[in-house]
Design a protein around this motif. Structure first.
Motif, PDB file in Angstrom:
ATOM      1  N   ALA A  98       1.732  34.213  38.002  1.00  0.00           N
ATOM      2  CA  ALA A  98       2.780  34.752  38.871  1.00  0.00           C
ATOM      3  C   ALA A  98       3.184  36.085  38.247  1.00  0.00           C
ATOM      4  O   ALA A  98       2.615  36.481  37.230  1.00  0.00           O
ATOM      5  CB  ALA A  98       3.970  33.792  38.926  1.00  0.00           C
ATOM      6  N   ASP A  99       4.159  36.712  38.839  1.00  0.00           N
ATOM      7  CA  ASP A  99       4.590  38.002  38.291  1.00  0.00           C
ATOM      8  C   ASP A  99       5.114  37.799  36.868  1.00  0.00           C
ATOM      9  O   ASP A  99       6.057  37.052  36.655  1.00  0.00           O
ATOM     10  CB  ASP A  99       5.688  38.591  39.190  1.00  0.00           C
ATOM     11  CG  ASP A  99       5.986  40.036  38.779  1.00  0.00           C
ATOM     12  OD1 ASP A  99       5.067  40.705  38.265  1.00  0.00           O
ATOM     13  OD2 ASP A  99       7.144  40.459  38.956  1.00  0.00           O
ATOM     14  N   GLY A 100       4.458  38.408  35.904  1.00  0.00           N
ATOM     15  CA  GLY A 100       4.912  38.299  34.512  1.00  0.00           C
ATOM     16  C   GLY A 100       4.543  36.995  33.845  1.00  0.00           C
ATOM     17  O   GLY A 100       5.018  36.697  32.748  1.00  0.00           O
ATOM     18  N   GLU A 101       3.692  36.162  34.506  1.00  0.00           N
ATOM     19  CA  GLU A 101       3.247  34.898  33.889  1.00  0.00           C
ATOM     20  C   GLU A 101       1.719  34.878  33.812  1.00  0.00           C
ATOM     21  O   GLU A 101       1.036  35.246  34.771  1.00  0.00           O
ATOM     22  CB  GLU A 101       3.739  33.688  34.690  1.00  0.00           C
ATOM     23  CG  GLU A 101       5.231  33.463  34.568  1.00  0.00           C
ATOM     24  CD  GLU A 101       5.674  32.080  35.079  1.00  0.00           C
ATOM     25  OE1 GLU A 101       6.856  31.774  34.915  1.00  0.00           O
ATOM     26  OE2 GLU A 101       4.832  31.336  35.623  1.00  0.00           O
ATOM     27  N   TYR A 102       1.225  34.395  32.687  1.00  0.00           N
ATOM     28  CA  TYR A 102      -0.210  34.480  32.428  1.00  0.00           C
ATOM     29  C   TYR A 102      -0.767  33.149  31.947  1.00  0.00           C
ATOM     30  O   TYR A 102      -0.101  32.422  31.210  1.00  0.00           O
ATOM     31  CB  TYR A 102      -0.492  35.543  31.341  1.00  0.00           C
ATOM     32  CG  TYR A 102       0.109  36.876  31.658  1.00  0.00           C
ATOM     33  CD1 TYR A 102      -0.545  37.763  32.505  1.00  0.00           C
ATOM     34  CD2 TYR A 102       1.352  37.234  31.129  1.00  0.00           C
ATOM     35  CE1 TYR A 102       0.020  38.990  32.822  1.00  0.00           C
ATOM     36  CE2 TYR A 102       1.927  38.448  31.439  1.00  0.00           C
ATOM     37  CZ  TYR A 102       1.266  39.323  32.288  1.00  0.00           C
ATOM     38  OH  TYR A 102       1.833  40.522  32.597  1.00  0.00           O
ATOM     39  N   PHE A 103      -1.985  32.874  32.383  1.00  0.00           N
ATOM     40  CA  PHE A 103      -2.769  31.747  31.851  1.00  0.00           C
ATOM     41  C   PHE A 103      -3.859  32.363  30.975  1.00  0.00           C
ATOM     42  O   PHE A 103      -4.643  33.194  31.443  1.00  0.00           O
ATOM     43  CB  PHE A 103      -3.376  30.938  32.998  1.00  0.00           C
ATOM     44  CG  PHE A 103      -4.274  29.826  32.540  1.00  0.00           C
ATOM     45  CD1 PHE A 103      -3.768  28.756  31.810  1.00  0.00           C
ATOM     46  CD2 PHE A 103      -5.630  29.835  32.829  1.00  0.00           C
ATOM     47  CE1 PHE A 103      -4.597  27.718  31.382  1.00  0.00           C
ATOM     48  CE2 PHE A 103      -6.471  28.811  32.407  1.00  0.00           C
ATOM     49  CZ  PHE A 103      -5.941  27.752  31.679  1.00  0.00           C
ATOM     50  N   VAL A 104      -3.874  31.957  29.694  1.00  0.00           N
ATOM     51  CA  VAL A 104      -4.739  32.623  28.724  1.00  0.00           C
ATOM     52  C   VAL A 104      -5.644  31.594  28.059  1.00  0.00           C
ATOM     53  O   VAL A 104      -5.182  30.600  27.498  1.00  0.00           O
ATOM     54  CB  VAL A 104      -3.896  33.321  27.628  1.00  0.00           C
ATOM     55  CG1 VAL A 104      -4.814  34.093  26.673  1.00  0.00           C
ATOM     56  CG2 VAL A 104      -2.857  34.231  28.241  1.00  0.00           C
ATOM     57  N   ARG A 105      -6.946  31.833  28.148  1.00  0.00           N
ATOM     58  CA  ARG A 105      -7.911  30.982  27.445  1.00  0.00           C
ATOM     59  C   ARG A 105      -8.397  31.717  26.212  1.00  0.00           C
ATOM     60  O   ARG A 105      -8.654  32.927  26.258  1.00  0.00           O
ATOM     61  CB  ARG A 105      -9.141  30.718  28.318  1.00  0.00           C
ATOM     62  CG  ARG A 105      -8.925  29.820  29.504  1.00  0.00           C
ATOM     63  CD  ARG A 105     -10.309  29.506  30.104  1.00  0.00           C
ATOM     64  NE  ARG A 105     -10.204  28.770  31.336  1.00  0.00           N
ATOM     65  CZ  ARG A 105     -10.043  29.325  32.532  1.00  0.00           C
ATOM     66  NH1 ARG A 105      -9.993  30.644  32.644  1.00  0.00           N
ATOM     67  NH2 ARG A 105      -9.948  28.576  33.601  1.00  0.00           N
TER      68      ARG A 105
END
Lengths: 162, 433
Positions: A98-105
């Motif tokens: 979402a805006d300003g939210e990240y999923f990081v692998r």
């Protein structure tokens, strides 16, 4: 697709989070966690956190706070003195949730010198998934899932921040 | 084995195990370890699994009995077999998955196929096979029996009955399953396999040692304000809990006398789970229901490898003299609301395993103990409280929580098992065969 600036901010967070964990700076590490934090080490590949199967670790924010309090007592024998650690982070892939939210692998290899017990070197390879959000100009995490390659075990004592 | 002697023949257990002390070589010596694999894990009863893990025909789970790989499988007739996981042809692992369901087990090396009883049913290119199918089945453990769904097995065809082995300790297993209003537990939560670099005997010893708690677990007490510190972290006179020796190596820490209100052992007030309390009282009657709610589950070791760890079930697995596994699963209850089992799961993750608030500290202490026993070693003292323990009406030896009553009980039985029966007896002959 994230921007170069977003990527830098995410990577900067991962490196800082790793350094605080490596150096067992428990409260500083805890300050990176949001109120809805989920800190999870499943016991089986492909496990769903809500399927009634046991995990190696499955902390909501309250239990994580207890964990940090225990480490901070100074008499948590399993980490007195703290393991000496060094984690290498690679293969960082970032998606916007979402805006300003990240999923990081990322892929992580953690070397742990078990100085408090048998003075052996333990290696902990894992696939790690973070969920991060920008809050008041600072990057925070609200989820960290650590998929150990050897989650089905046997697994040795894991009392540090993984 | 080719050698006709018992592996334990040269070891003088009577000199290594005295009433008040044991010698450290029992934790470090590879000959002792080999003798244990034979006398305890092949010749005696070993806990395998709970029948709720394999409810349907064809369901199986892989296990180890000592170091021997086996799998437990439910046949079409509903009976459970415990089968050595080794193809009768060239020795490949037959059952490769940790758990699952199968109509037959087919070797991936040359395709020999076996049914759920271990019987050989097919051999590829049969013209070249001159053997008899009935002589080429998988090796089955000679004895399989269960109590309250807990499945035990033995390689020894002349082992005394499971009832003889459990003795009075059936009461401990009854108390575990009676935490459920329908008297049934369910081990469907999966197992966490925690490796400790210490001798396996430190697991049953430590799990029923009430003396270490103040010293190994102060960080837990300081981090969590719970009934835990009231139950154990008190001065000597006010500690009401007990260390017990139930005979046959079965031992217990009985925390029940320290509880003063229902569900205290569960870390909550009774009104937290009203339907659970109600169901227990309806199922067992007011008096017994009240008692179950007050006393809580047992904290007890069934010799040699089963730990009824309150709302957890634990298996001990020896790997080598200085390596073992502590393998745990939540003890889910049948006939209760999901939120009760959810709490059991979260408590299990908190108490046991590599990251746990409790066991992570126990494991580092055990590993340091193993280091301290290296080399020539020395004596370990087990005398605490011998003069103040009493034998109750049921023949159970009861000591103060902090006394070594439970560990003395473990070693007394261990010594008897390791010294073995007379060489001429059928059991000894079977061991040498």
């Amino acid at each position: 697709m994230v921007t170069i600036e977003e990527r830098l901010r995410v990577e900067e967070f991962l490196f800082k989070e790793a350094r605080l964990a490596d150096e067992s700076r428990y409260s500083e590490w805890e300050a990176l966690a949001e109120d809805d934090m989920h800190y999870w080490v499943p016991a089986e590949a492909g496990q769903d956190p809500d399927d009634g199967r046991i995990s190696i670790l499955n902390d909501n924010r309250t239990r994580l706070a207890t964990r940090i309090r225990q480490l901070n007592t100074g008499v948590r024998h399993a980490q007195v003195p703290p393991s000496r650690m060094c984690r290498i982070i690679s293969n960082v892939e970032i998606e916007t949730i979402a805006d300003g939210e990240y999923f990081v692998r990322s892929n992580v290899v953690l070397y742990e010198y078990r100085i408090q017990a048998d003075k052996e070197m333990e290696v902990w390879p894992a696939r790690v998934e973070h969920k991060l959000r920008m809050r008041d100009g600072e990057m925070k995490m609200f989820s960290k899932h650590i998929h150990l390659l050897n989650s089905e075990g046997p697994v040795r004592g894991l009392s540090f921040i993984i | 084995m080719l050698d006709n002697s018992r592996p334990s023949e040269g070891i003088r257990f009577e000199e290594l195990i005295l009433d008040d002390r044991v010698h450290s070589t029992l934790y470090t010596d590879s000959e002792v370890f080999e003798a244990e694999m034979d006398s305890i894990f092949r010749n005696g009863w070993v806990f395998i699994c709970h029948d709720s893990e394999i409810p349907k025909a064809g369901d199986f789970v892989r296990r180890n009995v000592g170091r021997d790989p086996v799998f437990a499988v439910r046949g079409r007739d509903g009976e459970i077999s415990v089968i050595v996981n080794r193809c009768a042809h060239r020795g490949n692992i037959i059952c490769q998955e940790e758990r699952g369901n199968a109509k037959a087990f087919v070797c991936q090396y040359h395709g020999w196929a076996y049914d759920t009883k271990g019987g050989l049913v097919d051999v590829p290119y049969p013209a070249g096979f001159k053997g008899d199918f009935s002589c080429h089945g998988l090796e089955r453990l000679a004895k399989v029996d269960s109590y309250q769904g807990f499945v035990f097995a033995s390689f020894n065809p002349t082992v005394p009955s499971l009832g003889d082995h459990l003795g009075r300790a059936t009461e401990l297993i009854d108390r575990a399953v009676e935490m459920s209003p329908v008297g049934r537990i369910n081990l469907s939560g999966g197992w966490v396999r925690h490796q400790l670099n210490c001798n396996w005997k430190m697991l049953p010893e430590n799990d029923t040692d009430g003396y270490h708690v103040n010293f190994v677990h102060p960080s837990f007490a300081q981090a969590i304000r719970s009934n835990y510190d009231e139950a154990v972290l008190q001065d000597e006179e006010s500690l009401k809990s007990e260390a017990k020796d139930w005979g046959n190596g079965h031992t217990e820490l009985n925390f029940s006398p320290s509880y003063s209100r229902p569900l205290e052992w569960f870390g909550c007030a009774e009104d937290r789970y009203p339907s659970y309390s109600k169901a227990l009282r309806e199922a067992y009657g007011q008096e017994k229901g009240d008692k179950i709610l007050l006393d809580g589950p047992p904290h007890a070791v069934i010799f040699p490898n089963l730990f009824l760890g309150e709302m957890n079930i634990v298996r001990f697995e020896p790997v080598a003299p200085g390596v073992c596994l502590h393998i745990h699963t939540p003890m889910y209850l049948e006939g209760v609301d999901d939120d009760v089992n959810q709490r059991i799961l979260r408590q299990s993750e908190g108490a046991l395993g590599p990251t746990a608030f409790l066991l992570a500290d126990d494991s580092v202490i055990a590993e340091r103990t193993q280091l301290a026993l290296a080399g020539k070693g020395g004596w370990l003292d087990l005398s605490r409280g011998a003069e103040r323990e009493v034998t109750d009406d049921n023949g159970v030896v009861v000591g103060h929580l902090t006394d070594e009553t439970s560990n003395r009980g473990f070693w007394r039985h261990y010594k008897q098992v390791m010294q073995g029966p007379d060489q001429s007896s059928p059991t000894a002959a079977a061991a040498a065969a």
